[in-house]
Design an enzyme around this catalytic site. Structure first.
Site, PDB file in Angstrom:
ATOM      1  N   ARG A  60       0.827  -1.204   0.000  1.00 41.30           N
ATOM      2  CA  ARG A  60       0.000   0.000   0.000  1.00 41.30           C
ATOM      3  C   ARG A  60       0.866   1.261   0.000  1.00 41.30           C
ATOM      4  O   ARG A  60       2.024   1.234   0.373  1.00 41.30           O
ATOM      5  CB  ARG A  60      -0.909   0.008   1.230  1.00 41.30           C
ATOM      6  CG  ARG A  60      -2.024  -1.020   1.219  1.00 41.30           C
ATOM      7  CD  ARG A  60      -2.858  -0.941   2.489  1.00 41.30           C
ATOM      8  NE  ARG A  60      -2.064  -1.252   3.677  1.00 41.30           N
ATOM      9  CZ  ARG A  60      -1.576  -0.355   4.510  1.00 41.30           C
ATOM     10  NH1 ARG A  60      -1.782   0.939   4.305  1.00 41.30           N
ATOM     11  NH2 ARG A  60      -0.870  -0.722   5.559  1.00 41.30           N
ATOM     12  N   LYS A 200      -8.413  -2.263   1.607  1.00 39.34           N
ATOM     13  CA  LYS A 200      -8.245  -1.341   2.728  1.00 39.34           C
ATOM     14  C   LYS A 200      -9.082  -0.072   2.562  1.00 39.34           C
ATOM     15  O   LYS A 200      -9.390   0.593   3.555  1.00 39.34           O
ATOM     16  CB  LYS A 200      -6.772  -1.000   2.915  1.00 39.34           C
ATOM     17  CG  LYS A 200      -5.949  -2.190   3.434  1.00 39.34           C
ATOM     18  CD  LYS A 200      -6.552  -2.810   4.699  1.00 39.34           C
ATOM     19  CE  LYS A 200      -5.670  -3.929   5.246  1.00 39.34           C
ATOM     20  NZ  LYS A 200      -6.317  -4.604   6.408  1.00 39.34           N
ATOM     21  N   HIS A 219      -8.679  -4.232  13.334  1.00 35.74           N
ATOM     22  CA  HIS A 219      -7.717  -4.883  12.449  1.00 35.74           C
ATOM     23  C   HIS A 219      -7.161  -6.084  13.197  1.00 35.74           C
ATOM     24  O   HIS A 219      -6.125  -6.004  13.855  1.00 35.74           O
ATOM     25  CB  HIS A 219      -6.603  -3.899  12.077  1.00 35.74           C
ATOM     26  CG  HIS A 219      -5.636  -4.427  11.074  1.00 35.74           C
ATOM     27  ND1 HIS A 219      -4.307  -4.083  11.066  1.00 35.74           N
ATOM     28  CD2 HIS A 219      -5.794  -5.296  10.045  1.00 35.74           C
ATOM     29  CE1 HIS A 219      -3.691  -4.699  10.084  1.00 35.74           C
ATOM     30  NE2 HIS A 219      -4.573  -5.437   9.448  1.00 35.74           N
ATOM     31  N   SER A 239       1.697  -6.477  10.225  1.00 32.91           N
ATOM     32  CA  SER A 239       2.275  -7.422   9.267  1.00 32.91           C
ATOM     33  C   SER A 239       3.503  -8.109   9.851  1.00 32.91           C
ATOM     34  O   SER A 239       4.380  -7.463  10.429  1.00 32.91           O
ATOM     35  CB  SER A 239       2.654  -6.679   7.987  1.00 32.91           C
ATOM     36  OG  SER A 239       3.222  -7.549   7.052  1.00 32.91           O
ATOM     37  N   LYS A 243      -0.565 -12.872  12.773  1.00 32.91           N
ATOM     38  CA  LYS A 243      -2.014 -12.731  12.966  1.00 32.91           C
ATOM     39  C   LYS A 243      -2.800 -13.783  12.171  1.00 32.91           C
ATOM     40  O   LYS A 243      -3.704 -14.433  12.704  1.00 32.91           O
ATOM     41  CB  LYS A 243      -2.426 -11.315  12.565  1.00 32.91           C
ATOM     42  CG  LYS A 243      -3.881 -10.988  12.680  1.00 32.91           C
ATOM     43  CD  LYS A 243      -4.095  -9.481  12.647  1.00 32.91           C
ATOM     44  CE  LYS A 243      -3.460  -8.807  11.456  1.00 32.91           C
ATOM     45  NZ  LYS A 243      -4.141  -9.089  10.181  1.00 32.91           N
ATOM     46  N   THR A 244      -2.446 -13.944  10.905  1.00 36.41           N
ATOM     47  CA  THR A 244      -3.141 -14.919  10.067  1.00 36.41           C
ATOM     48  C   THR A 244      -2.771 -16.337  10.453  1.00 36.41           C
ATOM     49  O   THR A 244      -3.622 -17.218  10.594  1.00 36.41           O
ATOM     50  CB  THR A 244      -2.812 -14.673   8.582  1.00 36.41           C
ATOM     51  OG1 THR A 244      -3.295 -13.385   8.199  1.00 36.41           O
ATOM     52  CG2 THR A 244      -3.447 -15.723   7.697  1.00 36.41           C
ATOM     53  N   ASP A 258      -8.522 -10.964   9.326  1.00 31.68           N
ATOM     54  CA  ASP A 258      -7.969  -9.613   9.234  1.00 31.68           C
ATOM     55  C   ASP A 258      -8.857  -8.481   9.741  1.00 31.68           C
ATOM     56  O   ASP A 258      -8.349  -7.550  10.342  1.00 31.68           O
ATOM     57  CB  ASP A 258      -7.595  -9.328   7.778  1.00 31.68           C
ATOM     58  CG  ASP A 258      -6.686  -8.119   7.633  1.00 31.68           C
ATOM     59  OD1 ASP A 258      -5.707  -8.013   8.392  1.00 31.68           O
ATOM     60  OD2 ASP A 258      -6.949  -7.279   6.761  1.00 31.68           O
ATOM     61  N   ARG A 324       1.833 -12.128  -1.459  1.00 34.82           N
ATOM     62  CA  ARG A 324       0.510 -12.308  -0.861  1.00 34.82           C
ATOM     63  C   ARG A 324      -0.356 -13.266  -1.668  1.00 34.82           C
ATOM     64  O   ARG A 324      -0.188 -13.424  -2.876  1.00 34.82           O
ATOM     65  CB  ARG A 324      -0.223 -10.960  -0.801  1.00 34.82           C
ATOM     66  CG  ARG A 324       0.400  -9.945   0.135  1.00 34.82           C
ATOM     67  CD  ARG A 324      -0.121 -10.108   1.534  1.00 34.82           C
ATOM     68  NE  ARG A 324       0.406  -9.108   2.449  1.00 34.82           N
ATOM     69  CZ  ARG A 324      -0.050  -8.931   3.679  1.00 34.82           C
ATOM     70  NH1 ARG A 324      -1.035  -9.678   4.130  1.00 34.82           N
ATOM     71  NH2 ARG A 324       0.481  -8.013   4.457  1.00 34.82           N
TER      72      ARG A 324
END
Length: 533
Positions: A60, A200, A219, A239, A243-244, A258, A324
């Site tokens: 981003r 986003k 988030h 990131s 988390k994932t 997410d 990704r």
């Protein structure tokens, strides 16, 4: 204008004031994949995934996001964290983009954010790339086909990657722009091929709308126990913090990886897909994500392929560390069917501490949890990127600063209120380094982190004796699962205790100014260990 596809016949894009040469509505995944390949937008992997190169932007561009200064919202916007755009500049940008749009073939996707119907927000995407439409179709929630004839968009995103903004003409920072008008309910994206901007932008919209409804937008990832749907857990993290990965656990049902909302009724997923990092992905450690990455129709961004076999080279960071995969939730076997959960019993604030002085798990009081939620601390993963030297902390307020439209205290107050109402236990979890910093230590084993999370969630960890951590001043367990015991106190994992003290001082010296900027205080100082707590 020529139009095809299932849609609301009374509310096509022309009725909205947007014209294109040809608009295809709500094409499904296979058709979008086929068109993307025909148009040369990507290549097919051996497994049938679409591999795309996003060009100059492999992530981003948050500094190029703008919010239009409008009477109805200007007093609510957190302008310290958002770049303002004058209404007249937005109108010029819009007119110039619509002129280009009128000569383009576009994909239109009518999608939904929010698994709870009463809180759902309809997002229409008008995309210049078929693969962007496929990406967002994977990521957001797809309404039933029979509901499309009555679909009404709440917000529209127009994404023309090849359009270049003119800073002198459009008031932008560069040729790349993400511009949001809350009064017009319109997002304009140009000058970047990175598809995460679509996702986003939708999240930013919800971050603005939901606090006024008493819903905390978050988030974070979320899951619940297979045996007990009321045993919900949240995982906040930036990131590279896991988390994932950590929320994808075969012993628990994944709610989402997410973006979630926390309402009076509990937790609900905003999305209908996952956006997983793939760099150095391990089949052994992350089998479900591995299978999804190698599935037909998955969108892979900047992943390197072997040119002959078309097999994926997931360890190759030639293009970027930020490789990704985007795929729908149903690719995973262990998914909560309604994408919802009860109020959380446990909340984990994940950080990747490259200084190696943060404990693998620590119990937080509600006051400590609020401060660390505001802090949003992790480290740039220095040791995994070429050319990066000393570890450096980075901060994202409320674990989502680029997507917040309102002042951070708005979200922190809602977080604190929800904690009080639910009685949830909050934990600080370090998935970063142990036994040294990024140069001298080793990354925390994922098996250790998983064992500690499970001990926290099954309440065995809460029953042990706790001591005060000497760096953060928070409570750390004196006992835990057998494989985690050697890691519980970071000080004990370092051979060179003086080096530990220097690393701790270095971390404190970088975090204290951020706390001051946020107007909050926290111990974060050397605290003698105490007896049980």
């Amino acid at each position: 204008m020529f139009e095809t596809g299932l849609r609301n016949p009374t509310l096509g894009i022309e009725v909205q004031g947007y014209k294109a040469r040809y608009a295809r509505y709500n094409a499904e995944a296979s058709a979008l994949l086929e068109t993307a390949l025909v148009n040369g937008e990507g290549r097919l992997s051996r497994d049938g995934a679409l591999v795309v190169d996003t060009g100059q932007f492999t992530g981003r561009s948050p500094k190029d996001k703008h919010i239009v200064v409008e009477p109805s919202t200007k007093d609510d916007i957190w302008w310290d964290g958002n770049r303002a755009l004058r209404p007249e500049d937005f109108e010029t940008l819009k007119a110039d983009m619509l002129e280009v749009l009128a000569d383009r073939d576009v994909e239109v996707q009518d999608l939904v954010c929010g698994a709870v119907a009463e809180h759902a927000v309809n997002i229409r995407l008008i995309a210049g790339f078929s693969w962007h439409a496929l990406f967002l179709r994977h990521m957001l929630r797809r309404p039933p086909r029979d509901a499309l004839s009555d679909y009404t968009p709440d917000f529209t995103i127009i994404n023309l990657p090849h359009f270049r903004a003119d800073p002198a003409r459009h008031g932008t920072r560069s040729e790349t722009v993400v511009a949001i008008s809350f009064e017009q309910k319109l997002v304009l994206i140009a000058g970047t091929e990175y598809s995460g901007e679509n996702k986003k932008a939708a999240f930013t919209i919800l971050n603005h709308l939901y606090p006024a409804r008493g819903i905390l937008p978050m988030h974070c990832s979320a899951n619940h126990s297979v045996q007990d749907a009321k045993d919900t857990a949240l995982f906040f993290g930036l990131s590279g913090t896991g988390k994932t990965t950590l929320s994808s656990d075969r012993t628990r049902k994944l709610i989402g990886d997410d973006e979630h909302g926390w309402s009076d009724e509990g937790i609900f997923n905003f999305e209908g897909g996952c956006y997983a990092k793939t760099i150095r992905l391990s089949k052994e450690s992350e089998p479900e994500i591995w299978d999804a990455v190698h599935a037909f129709g998955t969108v892979l961004e900047n992943v390197v392929m072997d040119e002959d076999s078309r097999s994926l080279m997931l360890d190759d960071d030639t293009i970027t560390e930020n490789t990704r995969a985007a795929y729908p939730l149903e690719r995973l076997a262990n998914v909560a069917p309604d994408s919802r959960g009860a109020e959380p019993r446990n909340i984990f604030l994940l950080t990747c501490d490259a200084f190696g002085v943060t404990p693998p798990i620590a119990r937080l009081s509600p006051a400590e949890a609020r401060v660390l939620f505001l802090l949003g601390f992790t480290s740039k993963v220095a040791g995994t990127e070429r050319g990066v030297g000393a570890p450096e902390p980075t901060f994202s307020t409320c674990f989502g600063a680029p997507f917040l439209t309102r002042p951070p205290a708005v979200y922190a107050d809602l977080f604190e209120k929800r904690l009080e109402q639910s009685g949830a236990q909050v934990w600080l979890v370090n998935t970063g380094w142990s036994g040294g910093d990024v140069e001298t230590g080793k990354r925390m084993p994922i098996s250790v982190t998983r064992s500690l999370l499970r001990a926290a969630m099954n309440s065995t960890l809460g029953a042990v004796r706790f001591e005060r951590d000497r760096v953060w001043g928070v409570e750390i367990p004196c006992d835990g699962p057998a494989e985690a015991r050697p890691y519980l106190d970071p000080y004990d994992t370092w051979r060179d205790k003086d080096a530990f003290d220097r690393a701790a001082d270095g971390l404190r010296s970088r975090i204290m100014p951020k706390l001051s900027e946020l107007g909050v205080t926290f111990p974060l100082s050397r605290v003698p260990q105490t007896a049980d707590l």
